[in-house]
Scaffold this motif. Structure first.
Motif, mmCIF file in Angstrom:
data_model
loop_
_atom_site.group_PDB
_atom_site.id
_atom_site.type_symbol
_atom_site.label_atom_id
_atom_site.label_comp_id
_atom_site.label_asym_id
_atom_site.label_seq_id
_atom_site.Cartn_x
_atom_site.Cartn_y
_atom_site.Cartn_z
ATOM 1 N N UNK A 1 72.127 56.778 -3.556
ATOM 2 C CA UNK A 1 71.787 57.471 -4.805
ATOM 3 C C UNK A 1 70.357 58.007 -4.732
ATOM 4 N N UNK A 2 69.437 57.186 -4.212
ATOM 5 C CA UNK A 2 68.042 57.617 -4.085
ATOM 6 C C UNK A 2 67.943 58.808 -3.148
ATOM 7 N N UNK A 3 68.661 58.742 -2.027
ATOM 8 C CA UNK A 3 68.641 59.861 -1.073
ATOM 9 C C UNK A 3 69.230 61.120 -1.698
ATOM 10 N N UNK A 4 70.306 60.962 -2.467
ATOM 11 C CA UNK A 4 70.921 62.113 -3.149
ATOM 12 C C UNK A 4 69.943 62.720 -4.154
ATOM 13 N N UNK A 5 69.215 61.878 -4.867
ATOM 14 C CA UNK A 5 68.221 62.386 -5.816
ATOM 15 C C UNK A 5 67.111 63.141 -5.098
ATOM 16 N N UNK A 6 66.685 62.617 -3.955
ATOM 17 C CA UNK A 6 65.647 63.297 -3.172
ATOM 18 C C UNK A 6 66.137 64.661 -2.699
ATOM 19 N N UNK B 1 63.143 74.065 -3.643
ATOM 20 C CA UNK B 1 63.393 75.211 -2.782
ATOM 21 C C UNK B 1 63.905 76.401 -3.606
ATOM 22 N N UNK B 2 64.822 76.146 -4.531
ATOM 23 C CA UNK B 2 65.354 77.219 -5.379
ATOM 24 C C UNK B 2 64.256 77.815 -6.252
ATOM 25 N N UNK B 3 63.392 76.959 -6.767
ATOM 26 C CA UNK B 3 62.280 77.434 -7.587
ATOM 27 C C UNK B 3 61.340 78.301 -6.763
ATOM 28 N N UNK B 4 61.012 77.861 -5.550
ATOM 29 C CA UNK B 4 60.145 78.645 -4.672
ATOM 30 C C UNK B 4 60.767 79.995 -4.342
ATOM 31 N N UNK B 5 62.066 79.988 -4.047
ATOM 32 C CA UNK B 5 62.742 81.244 -3.733
ATOM 33 C C UNK B 5 62.751 82.180 -4.941
ATOM 34 N N UNK B 6 62.987 81.623 -6.123
ATOM 35 C CA UNK B 6 62.994 82.438 -7.338
ATOM 36 C C UNK B 6 61.608 83.019 -7.602
ATOM 37 N N UNK B 7 60.575 82.208 -7.413
ATOM 38 C CA UNK B 7 59.204 82.684 -7.612
ATOM 39 C C UNK B 7 58.895 83.819 -6.639
ATOM 40 N N UNK B 8 59.296 83.646 -5.401
ATOM 41 C CA UNK B 8 59.063 84.677 -4.390
ATOM 42 C C UNK B 8 59.810 85.965 -4.755
ATOM 43 N N UNK B 9 61.046 85.822 -5.202
ATOM 44 C CA UNK B 9 61.841 86.992 -5.580
ATOM 45 C C UNK B 9 61.233 87.699 -6.794
ATOM 46 N N UNK B 10 60.757 86.927 -7.756
ATOM 47 C CA UNK B 10 60.107 87.505 -8.937
ATOM 48 C C UNK B 10 58.850 88.266 -8.533
ATOM 49 N N UNK B 11 58.069 87.698 -7.637
ATOM 50 C CA UNK B 11 56.838 88.351 -7.180
ATOM 51 C C UNK B 11 57.154 89.658 -6.457
ATOM 52 N N UNK C 1 66.175 67.019 -5.609
ATOM 53 C CA UNK C 1 64.814 67.452 -5.936
ATOM 54 C C UNK C 1 64.324 68.493 -4.934
ATOM 55 N N UNK C 2 64.622 68.271 -3.643
ATOM 56 C CA UNK C 2 64.225 69.245 -2.613
ATOM 57 C C UNK C 2 64.921 70.588 -2.834
ATOM 58 N N UNK C 3 66.218 70.537 -3.153
ATOM 59 C CA UNK C 3 66.969 71.774 -3.391
ATOM 60 C C UNK C 3 66.426 72.516 -4.617
#
Length: 117
Positions: A22-27, A35-45, A30-32
């Protein structure tokens, strides 16, 4: 009794394994998300930069450059100031003379509301 202890040990081990999964799945989640947030920020920029570039092109096409507009305004201002200074030079002396005539030609009169008693 030994089998009961062994069963409890197996349950505890299974519970520990499940908690780790469960802890590994949560990690991973969180990583995904990161990553999605970073990709969205890059796309917005990228989108913002593209819109900014197209706006600058539109502005340059329809208005000209800002430097050109500022230069035109400065030139118009200089011309108007020069016209005003010329008008001042030509009309200054007659206006001063007229003001002095008003100051020199004082005719003292009694005010109409003055009552002699």
């Amino acid at each position: 009794m030994a089998s009961q202890t062994q069963g409890i040990q197996q349950l505890l081990a299974a519970e520990k394994k499940a908690a780790e999964k469960v802890a590994e799945a949560r990690k991973r989640k969180a990583r995904r998300l990161k990553q999605a947030k970073d990709e969205a920020t890059e796309e917005i920029e990228k989108f913002r930069q593209e819109r900014e570039r197209s706006f600058k092109e539109f502005e340059a096409k329809h208005m000209g450059s800002r430097e050109g507009v500022a230069a035109k305004i400065d030139a118009d201002t200089r011309v108007k100031l020069a016209d005003m200074e010329g008008a001042i030079r030509t009309r200054k002396e007659p206006v001063i003379q007229e003001i002095l005539q008003f100051v020199y030609n004082i005719s003292p009169e009694v005010h109409k509301n003055y009552n002699r008693k």
